[in-house]
Write an enzyme that holds these catalytic residues in place. Sequence first.
Site, PDB file in Angstrom:
ATOM      1  N   HIS A 114       0.871  -1.177   0.000  1.00  0.00           N
ATOM      2  CA  HIS A 114       0.000   0.000   0.000  1.00  0.00           C
ATOM      3  C   HIS A 114       0.910   1.228   0.000  1.00  0.00           C
ATOM      4  O   HIS A 114       2.002   1.205   0.579  1.00  0.00           O
ATOM      5  CB  HIS A 114      -0.923   0.001   1.223  1.00  0.00           C
ATOM      6  CG  HIS A 114      -2.127  -0.896   1.057  1.00  0.00           C
ATOM      7  ND1 HIS A 114      -2.699  -1.581   2.099  1.00  0.00           N
ATOM      8  CD2 HIS A 114      -2.840  -1.221  -0.048  1.00  0.00           C
ATOM      9  CE1 HIS A 114      -3.733  -2.285   1.647  1.00  0.00           C
ATOM     10  NE2 HIS A 114      -3.837  -2.087   0.348  1.00  0.00           N
ATOM     11  N   ASP A 141       1.229   4.083   1.437  1.00  0.00           N
ATOM     12  CA  ASP A 141       1.800   4.741   2.621  1.00  0.00           C
ATOM     13  C   ASP A 141       2.993   3.959   3.167  1.00  0.00           C
ATOM     14  O   ASP A 141       3.668   4.426   4.079  1.00  0.00           O
ATOM     15  CB  ASP A 141       0.741   4.978   3.706  1.00  0.00           C
ATOM     16  CG  ASP A 141      -0.064   3.749   4.081  1.00  0.00           C
ATOM     17  OD1 ASP A 141      -0.304   2.902   3.207  1.00  0.00           O
ATOM     18  OD2 ASP A 141      -0.464   3.632   5.264  1.00  0.00           O
ATOM     19  N   HIS A 187      -3.814  -8.715   6.817  1.00  0.00           N
ATOM     20  CA  HIS A 187      -4.272  -7.436   6.272  1.00  0.00           C
ATOM     21  C   HIS A 187      -5.056  -7.708   4.994  1.00  0.00           C
ATOM     22  O   HIS A 187      -5.265  -8.864   4.647  1.00  0.00           O
ATOM     23  CB  HIS A 187      -3.039  -6.545   6.026  1.00  0.00           C
ATOM     24  CG  HIS A 187      -3.337  -5.114   5.726  1.00  0.00           C
ATOM     25  ND1 HIS A 187      -4.293  -4.394   6.396  1.00  0.00           N
ATOM     26  CD2 HIS A 187      -2.780  -4.247   4.824  1.00  0.00           C
ATOM     27  CE1 HIS A 187      -4.320  -3.161   5.909  1.00  0.00           C
ATOM     28  NE2 HIS A 187      -3.419  -3.049   4.962  1.00  0.00           N
ATOM     29  N   ASP A 233       0.335  -2.903   9.223  1.00  0.00           N
ATOM     30  CA  ASP A 233      -1.091  -3.106   9.018  1.00  0.00           C
ATOM     31  C   ASP A 233      -1.555  -4.558   9.168  1.00  0.00           C
ATOM     32  O   ASP A 233      -1.252  -5.424   8.341  1.00  0.00           O
ATOM     33  CB  ASP A 233      -1.459  -2.555   7.631  1.00  0.00           C
ATOM     34  CG  ASP A 233      -1.016  -1.099   7.484  1.00  0.00           C
ATOM     35  OD1 ASP A 233      -0.180  -0.641   8.284  1.00  0.00           O
ATOM     36  OD2 ASP A 233      -1.494  -0.431   6.548  1.00  0.00           O
TER      37      ASP A 233
END
Length: 304
Positions: A65, A67, A141, A208
């Site tokens: 992802h 970020d 996740h 995450d």
Amino acid sequence: MSVRELIVLGTASQVPSRRRNHNGYLLRWDGEGLLFDPGEGTQRQLLLAGVPASSLTMVCLTHFHGDHCLGVPGIVQRLSLDGVRHPVQAHFPASGREFFVRLRHASAFHDRADVREHPITSDGPVATGEFGVLEARRLDHSIDTFGYRLIEPDGRRFSPEPLRRFGITGAAVGRLQQAGSIEIDGRTISLAEVTEPRRGQRFAFVMDTRPCDAVYALADRADLLVIESTFLDEHADLAARYGHLTARQAARVAAECRVRRLVLTHFSQRYADTQRHRDQAAEEFDGDIVIAEDLARIAVPARS
Ligand SMILES: [Zn+2]
């Protein structure tokens, strides 16, 4: 004296805010520089932290992802621009290899950095060296995600009392360390007689994920645990749905795993401040809680 500390480069989940850059965490561990999850803007954050790109030896991504990885292009190009000679080992989930390849070749540049790819396919050690063992474990996740932990092997350290008793001082200590034993007044003294067990230090990095066994395995007796705490209690349903932790859940992990210093990070931009993250975590964990702030330096706790 070797340095073991975490330099926080960014603490925002999903999107940066006025006060928080996208994720980014540099673990300085003796001669190693492990960059975890460089989000957008990491190159500039390194500059603001006063850390040259040449201090990086590893880049460890938990997942793809944005970020957690959009900083890779800037970092890789900076390594080239600065002419960093040593290899930089890159660890990331194997299922996202095409993303990594795109990120490291995101735009035109004179590519001369020695970035070596180590895709992760399963739980276990991903690197070993003088630093110890770096391990990865699959988290829970919405896409393939791995957490990491760094474990220094247990060793031995000199204990002052027997050294004094045998009259071993100065250069003799070094000779004993090298040879494994030393003769004093006709008596052979071994290293074991003047040393005591020294527990290796542990660092864990959990991003995450929902709560799962791997989180606990990674955090087990960590001296320093960096863990996401995206949400507060009132949004526990969102945490479960999107595969995240609440501050309370993260703190429970720290308590059960006998963590020494807990670093909470990866905050959702929906919260104006993080006081309640601390409050809710403190109800579960009575140890040292650090709310990560951009550019903070957080020491690995001294050996007990
Ligand atoms: Zn994230």
